[in-house]
Enzyme design. Structure first.
Site, PDB file in Angstrom:
ATOM      1  N   ASN A  59      -9.348   3.403   3.293  1.00 42.05           N
ATOM      2  CA  ASN A  59      -8.954   4.564   3.143  1.00 42.05           C
ATOM      3  C   ASN A  59      -8.150   5.141   1.845  1.00 42.05           C
ATOM      4  OD1 ASN A  59      -6.606   3.029   3.479  1.00 42.05           O
ATOM      5  ND2 ASN A  59      -5.679   4.023   5.241  1.00 42.05           N
TER       6      ASN A  59
ATOM      7  N   HIS B   7       4.356   2.040   1.736  1.00 40.19           N
ATOM      8  CA  HIS B   7       4.418   2.301   3.044  1.00 40.19           C
ATOM      9  C   HIS B   7       4.133   0.952   3.920  1.00 40.19           C
ATOM     10  CE1 HIS B   7       0.604   4.739   2.324  1.00 40.19           C
ATOM     11  NE2 HIS B   7       0.294   3.439   2.633  1.00 40.19           N
ATOM     12  N   ASN B   8       3.999  -0.202   3.208  1.00 41.77           N
ATOM     13  CA  ASN B   8       3.783  -1.437   3.898  1.00 41.77           C
ATOM     14  C   ASN B   8       4.567  -2.337   3.321  1.00 41.77           C
ATOM     15  OD1 ASN B   8       1.747  -0.306   5.614  1.00 41.77           O
ATOM     16  ND2 ASN B   8      -0.064  -1.367   4.658  1.00 41.77           N
TER      17      ASN B   8
ATOM     18  N   ALA C 274      -1.446  11.019   8.243  1.00 38.30           N
ATOM     19  CA  ALA C 274      -2.051  11.781   9.447  1.00 38.30           C
ATOM     20  C   ALA C 274      -2.048  10.868  10.643  1.00 38.30           C
ATOM     21  CB  ALA C 274      -3.232  12.550   9.183  1.00 38.30           C
TER      22      ALA C 274
ATOM     23  N   CYS D 148       0.909  -1.082   0.046  1.00 35.70           N
ATOM     24  CA  CYS D 148      -0.031  -0.013  -0.115  1.00 35.70           C
ATOM     25  C   CYS D 148       0.925   1.256  -0.020  1.00 35.70           C
ATOM     26  CB  CYS D 148      -0.814  -0.011   1.298  1.00 35.70           C
ATOM     27  SG  CYS D 148      -2.295   1.306   1.167  1.00 35.70           S
TER      28      CYS D 148
ATOM     29  N   HIS E  97      -4.134   6.816  -3.370  1.00 32.13           N
ATOM     30  CA  HIS E  97      -3.562   6.003  -2.267  1.00 32.13           C
ATOM     31  C   HIS E  97      -4.262   4.660  -2.702  1.00 32.13           C
ATOM     32  CE1 HIS E  97      -4.076   4.838   2.120  1.00 32.13           C
ATOM     33  NE2 HIS E  97      -2.914   4.426   1.673  1.00 32.13           N
TER      34      HIS E  97
ATOM     35  N   HIS F 151       3.408   7.736   7.534  1.00 28.42           N
ATOM     36  CA  HIS F 151       2.961   7.802   6.044  1.00 28.42           C
ATOM     37  C   HIS F 151       1.696   8.442   5.976  1.00 28.42           C
ATOM     38  CE1 HIS F 151      -0.263   5.363   8.045  1.00 28.42           C
ATOM     39  NE2 HIS F 151      -0.350   4.801   6.988  1.00 28.42           N
TER      40      HIS F 151
END
Length: 380
Positions: A145, A252-253, A310, A74, A163, A308
């Protein structure tokens, strides 16, 4: 940044506030016998599955599937266009084209999509079993998200941001190799404070297989975002004539072999992104909030990582119960968005931390290059 020294190795925390459950998860990581140097907790940290979202763990010779997570790869993609302005009517036309070309939620493409990576898929059963479905998932947003956003930068240009991740590939790989890791730890009579942190030896057959499958998921996730960027830019060009001039595409994963403090270690970033010195990054805010294009500062204390996004302030169910729909819609005044029902409050602005507070807490990890303000959002 504060440091906790009560566990086997320290915990370095950039978050000004962290919930008790996420802190306990960081403690569990710090007490793993193979965890290297310290645990780094980013300013967007919140409770995850086994490991806090916004956590960074370096290991020696071990891999933890749930320290990568179920949405392997992701990440974010962003494109700066050459447009200086875009009108409301143009935004609506662009969104209409994107909605027609990019399936969201559980929807997939009717026709299989083309990607050279399908022909390079590793001979791993969990990958091979998903290949046919994945041909229809490439270039789809997903739910939760995930989002597509058109933004105006303080550099004077219009931006496109996306995203999304590896779709069902990541979920299936994470679930299968966590099952195998849990069975392996049980056979070895390894007592874990949280079985969700079950692990595999990285150079074991199962460990190597997981890393191969994970890296394939990363390739798919990057290509998934790239295809949506391509179709998003086609929509922008069709309506305005604008073209892209700069692009960033990051994960970011994931877990990656890196050199830190003179050792080759496996760095797990779950809800954290690489921030090597000079590396371009993307840190999005919630719907209605700023997002940021950043440059990494290469801070060794965070294993050269940053937040990554908020980070959640409350869980999805809690947000649906507690947030007021009208108030959340007011926060997005002037933005084209799809927040229309109470059921959709799980991703509303109030469910997330203040992105500007998060950025203030990581000034030693990244520097801001461009601040982006949302103009229009498509929610997964």
């Amino acid at each position: 940044m504060q440091t906790i020294t009560s566990e086997r190795i320290p915990i370095k925390i950039w978050a000004a506030d962290i919930d008790a459950a996420a802190l306990q998860q960081a403690r569990n990581l710090a007490n793993l016998p193979f965890a290297f140097r310290w645990i780094a907790v980013m300013p967007d940290a919140h409770t995850g599955y086994g490991m806090p979202i916004g956590g960074v763990l370096a290991t020696e010779d071990m891999v933890i599937p749930n320290a990568v997570g179920v949405d392997i790869g992701c990440g974010m993609a962003a494109v700066r266009t050459n447009l200086r302005n875009v009108h409301t009517e143009e935004l609506q036309d662009i969104l209409a084209i994107i909605r027609a070309e990019v399936p969201v939620g559980f929807k997939h493409h009717h026709d299989p999509q083309t990607w050279g990576g399908f022909d390079r898929a590793p001979d791993i059963s969990i990958i091979q079993d998903e290949l046919n479905s994945a041909r229809h998932q490439l270039g789809t947003l997903g739910g939760g998200n995930h989002f597509i956003e058109i933004q105006r930068g303080d550099d004077g240009f219009v931006w496109l941001m996306i995203h999304s991740g590896s779709r069902n590939f990541g979920l299936k790989v994470a679930s299968e190799y966590h099952r195998l890791a849990k069975a392996s730890c049980a056979r070895g009579k390894i007592n874990l404070s949280d079985p969700v942190l079950s692990y595999l030896t990285a150079d074991s057959p199962q460990g190597r297989e997981y890393l191969t499958a994970m890296n394939y998921c990363l390739d798919f996730a990057r290509s998934n975002r790239a295809l949506m960027v391509e179709r998003g830019m086609q929509a922008i060009t069709a309506v305005t004539g604008g073209v892209g001039t700069f692009e960033v595409n990051i994960h970011h994963n994931y877990a990656a072999v890196e050199s830190h403090f003179g050792r080759e270690v496996l760095v797990h970033r779950k809800g954290a992104t690489s921030a090597r010195k000079g590396q371009a990054g993307i840190i999005p805010g919630s719907m209605g909030a700023h997002s940021y294009i950043t440059e990494g500062l290469g801070n060794d204390e965070s294993f050269q990582s940053s937040s990554h996004g908020a980070g959640r302030r409350m869980g999805r169910n809690e947000a649906t119960r507690r947030l007021d729909l009208r108030q959340e819609q007011q926060k997005m005044k002037g933005i084209i968005h799809g927040l229309r029902t109470k059921r959709e409050l799980n991703e509303a602005p109030g469910a997330y931390k203040d992105i500007d507070d998060v950025m203030a807490q990581q000034q030693d990890l990244v520097k801001i290059i461009t601040q982006l303000s949302p103009l229009a959002v498509i929610k997964g």
